[in-house]
Design a protein around this motif. Structure first.
Motif, PDB file in Angstrom:
ATOM      1  N   ASN A  98     -69.581 -19.190 -14.864  1.00 30.89           N
ATOM      2  CA  ASN A  98     -69.292 -20.019 -13.696  1.00 30.89           C
ATOM      3  C   ASN A  98     -70.510 -20.173 -12.797  1.00 30.89           C
ATOM      4  O   ASN A  98     -70.681 -21.212 -12.167  1.00 30.89           O
ATOM      5  N   ASN A  99     -71.353 -19.157 -12.730  1.00 34.97           N
ATOM      6  CA  ASN A  99     -72.600 -19.302 -11.976  1.00 34.97           C
ATOM      7  C   ASN A  99     -73.497 -20.361 -12.617  1.00 34.97           C
ATOM      8  O   ASN A  99     -74.127 -21.156 -11.924  1.00 34.97           O
ATOM      9  N   TRP A 100     -73.531 -20.380 -13.960  1.00 35.83           N
ATOM     10  CA  TRP A 100     -74.306 -21.403 -14.672  1.00 35.83           C
ATOM     11  C   TRP A 100     -73.756 -22.792 -14.357  1.00 35.83           C
ATOM     12  O   TRP A 100     -74.521 -23.732 -14.114  1.00 35.83           O
ATOM     13  N   ILE A 101     -72.430 -22.917 -14.350  1.00 39.74           N
ATOM     14  CA  ILE A 101     -71.802 -24.201 -14.065  1.00 39.74           C
ATOM     15  C   ILE A 101     -72.113 -24.657 -12.642  1.00 39.74           C
ATOM     16  O   ILE A 101     -72.441 -25.822 -12.405  1.00 39.74           O
ATOM     17  N   LYS A 102     -72.032 -23.739 -11.680  1.00 40.59           N
ATOM     18  CA  LYS A 102     -72.320 -24.103 -10.292  1.00 40.59           C
ATOM     19  C   LYS A 102     -73.770 -24.547 -10.118  1.00 40.59           C
ATOM     20  O   LYS A 102     -74.047 -25.545  -9.454  1.00 40.59           O
ATOM     21  N   GLU A 103     -74.710 -23.817 -10.723  1.00 37.28           N
ATOM     22  CA  GLU A 103     -76.126 -24.178 -10.614  1.00 37.28           C
ATOM     23  C   GLU A 103     -76.408 -25.512 -11.297  1.00 37.28           C
ATOM     24  O   GLU A 103     -77.168 -26.333 -10.779  1.00 37.28           O
ATOM     25  N   LEU A 104     -75.794 -25.729 -12.449  1.00 36.68           N
ATOM     26  CA  LEU A 104     -75.965 -26.996 -13.159  1.00 36.68           C
ATOM     27  C   LEU A 104     -75.426 -28.159 -12.331  1.00 36.68           C
ATOM     28  O   LEU A 104     -76.058 -29.212 -12.245  1.00 36.68           O
ATOM     29  N   ASP A 105     -74.281 -27.958 -11.712  1.00 35.29           N
ATOM     30  CA  ASP A 105     -73.673 -28.998 -10.881  1.00 35.29           C
ATOM     31  C   ASP A 105     -74.575 -29.348  -9.701  1.00 35.29           C
ATOM     32  O   ASP A 105     -74.729 -30.524  -9.361  1.00 35.29           O
ATOM     33  N   GLN A 106     -75.203 -28.364  -9.097  1.00 33.60           N
ATOM     34  CA  GLN A 106     -76.095 -28.627  -7.977  1.00 33.60           C
ATOM     35  C   GLN A 106     -77.355 -29.370  -8.422  1.00 33.60           C
ATOM     36  O   GLN A 106     -77.847 -30.234  -7.718  1.00 33.60           O
ATOM     37  N   ARG A 107     -77.865 -29.016  -9.616  1.00 35.65           N
ATOM     38  CA  ARG A 107     -79.092 -29.643 -10.107  1.00 35.65           C
ATOM     39  C   ARG A 107     -78.867 -31.046 -10.644  1.00 35.65           C
ATOM     40  O   ARG A 107     -79.684 -31.937 -10.428  1.00 35.65           O
ATOM     41  N   ARG A 108     -77.772 -31.262 -11.390  1.00 36.62           N
ATOM     42  CA  ARG A 108     -77.609 -32.485 -12.167  1.00 36.62           C
ATOM     43  C   ARG A 108     -76.505 -33.421 -11.700  1.00 36.62           C
ATOM     44  O   ARG A 108     -76.514 -34.586 -12.056  1.00 36.62           O
ATOM     45  N   GLY A 109     -75.521 -32.915 -11.006  1.00 38.51           N
ATOM     46  CA  GLY A 109     -74.411 -33.763 -10.586  1.00 38.51           C
ATOM     47  C   GLY A 109     -73.179 -33.526 -11.442  1.00 38.51           C
ATOM     48  O   GLY A 109     -73.223 -32.876 -12.482  1.00 38.51           O
ATOM     49  N   LYS A 110     -72.064 -34.091 -10.994  1.00 39.13           N
ATOM     50  CA  LYS A 110     -70.762 -33.809 -11.617  1.00 39.13           C
ATOM     51  C   LYS A 110     -70.628 -34.352 -13.043  1.00 39.13           C
ATOM     52  O   LYS A 110     -70.137 -33.667 -13.921  1.00 39.13           O
ATOM     53  N   ASN A 111     -71.052 -35.584 -13.281  1.00 40.24           N
ATOM     54  CA  ASN A 111     -70.842 -36.183 -14.596  1.00 40.24           C
ATOM     55  C   ASN A 111     -71.640 -35.481 -15.684  1.00 40.24           C
ATOM     56  O   ASN A 111     -71.112 -35.163 -16.748  1.00 40.24           O
ATOM     57  N   ILE A 112     -72.905 -35.247 -15.435  1.00 41.24           N
ATOM     58  CA  ILE A 112     -73.738 -34.581 -16.435  1.00 41.24           C
ATOM     59  C   ILE A 112     -73.273 -33.139 -16.623  1.00 41.24           C
ATOM     60  O   ILE A 112     -73.273 -32.620 -17.744  1.00 41.24           O
ATOM     61  N   SER A 113     -72.843 -32.494 -15.556  1.00 45.73           N
ATOM     62  CA  SER A 113     -72.328 -31.131 -15.663  1.00 45.73           C
ATOM     63  C   SER A 113     -71.075 -31.079 -16.524  1.00 45.73           C
ATOM     64  O   SER A 113     -70.919 -30.175 -17.349  1.00 45.73           O
ATOM     65  N   ALA A 114     -70.195 -32.048 -16.358  1.00 47.23           N
ATOM     66  CA  ALA A 114     -68.963 -32.076 -17.147  1.00 47.23           C
ATOM     67  C   ALA A 114     -69.266 -32.245 -18.627  1.00 47.23           C
ATOM     68  O   ALA A 114     -68.677 -31.573 -19.481  1.00 47.23           O
ATOM     69  N   VAL A 115     -70.206 -33.111 -18.963  1.00 39.38           N
ATOM     70  CA  VAL A 115     -70.585 -33.313 -20.360  1.00 39.38           C
ATOM     71  C   VAL A 115     -71.258 -32.064 -20.911  1.00 39.38           C
ATOM     72  O   VAL A 115     -71.004 -31.662 -22.051  1.00 39.38           O
ATOM     73  N   SER A 116     -72.094 -31.418 -20.116  1.00 36.54           N
ATOM     74  CA  SER A 116     -72.774 -30.202 -20.561  1.00 36.54           C
ATOM     75  C   SER A 116     -71.790 -29.073 -20.841  1.00 36.54           C
ATOM     76  O   SER A 116     -71.928 -28.350 -21.830  1.00 36.54           O
ATOM     77  N   VAL A 117     -70.795 -28.924 -19.987  1.00 35.23           N
ATOM     78  CA  VAL A 117     -69.784 -27.883 -20.194  1.00 35.23           C
ATOM     79  C   VAL A 117     -68.964 -28.196 -21.442  1.00 35.23           C
ATOM     80  O   VAL A 117     -68.674 -27.296 -22.239  1.00 35.23           O
ATOM     81  N   ALA A 118     -68.624 -29.462 -21.649  1.00 33.91           N
ATOM     82  CA  ALA A 118     -67.870 -29.850 -22.851  1.00 33.91           C
ATOM     83  C   ALA A 118     -68.686 -29.569 -24.110  1.00 33.91           C
ATOM     84  O   ALA A 118     -68.148 -29.058 -25.106  1.00 33.91           O
TER      85      ALA A 118
END
Length: 54
Positions: free
Chosen positions: A15-35
């Motif tokens: 979840n820390n990785w997800i939060k940091e990714l969301d801050q760096r890249r934005g919601k859409n790219i974060s959602a695709v990265s998590v998928a």
């Protein structure tokens, strides 16, 4: 994108990785990265234990 909303409530490595990714890249790219990460985790397990039905 539900995982992006819930990530703030938990404090673990994933979840820390997800939060940091969301801050760096934005919601859409974060959602695709998590998928993609979930698919990379699930695919080898399906090959070992049988097929995965989606």
């Amino acid at each position: 994108m539900n995982i992006l909303r819930v990530a703030d409530k938990h404090d673990d490595r994933r979840n820390n990785w997800i939060k940091e990714l969301d801050q760096r890249r934005g919601k859409n790219i974060s959602a695709v990265s998590v998928a993609n990460k979930n698919a990379r985790i699930a695919y080898p397990k399906g090959r070992i234990y049988g097929s995965i039905t989606l």
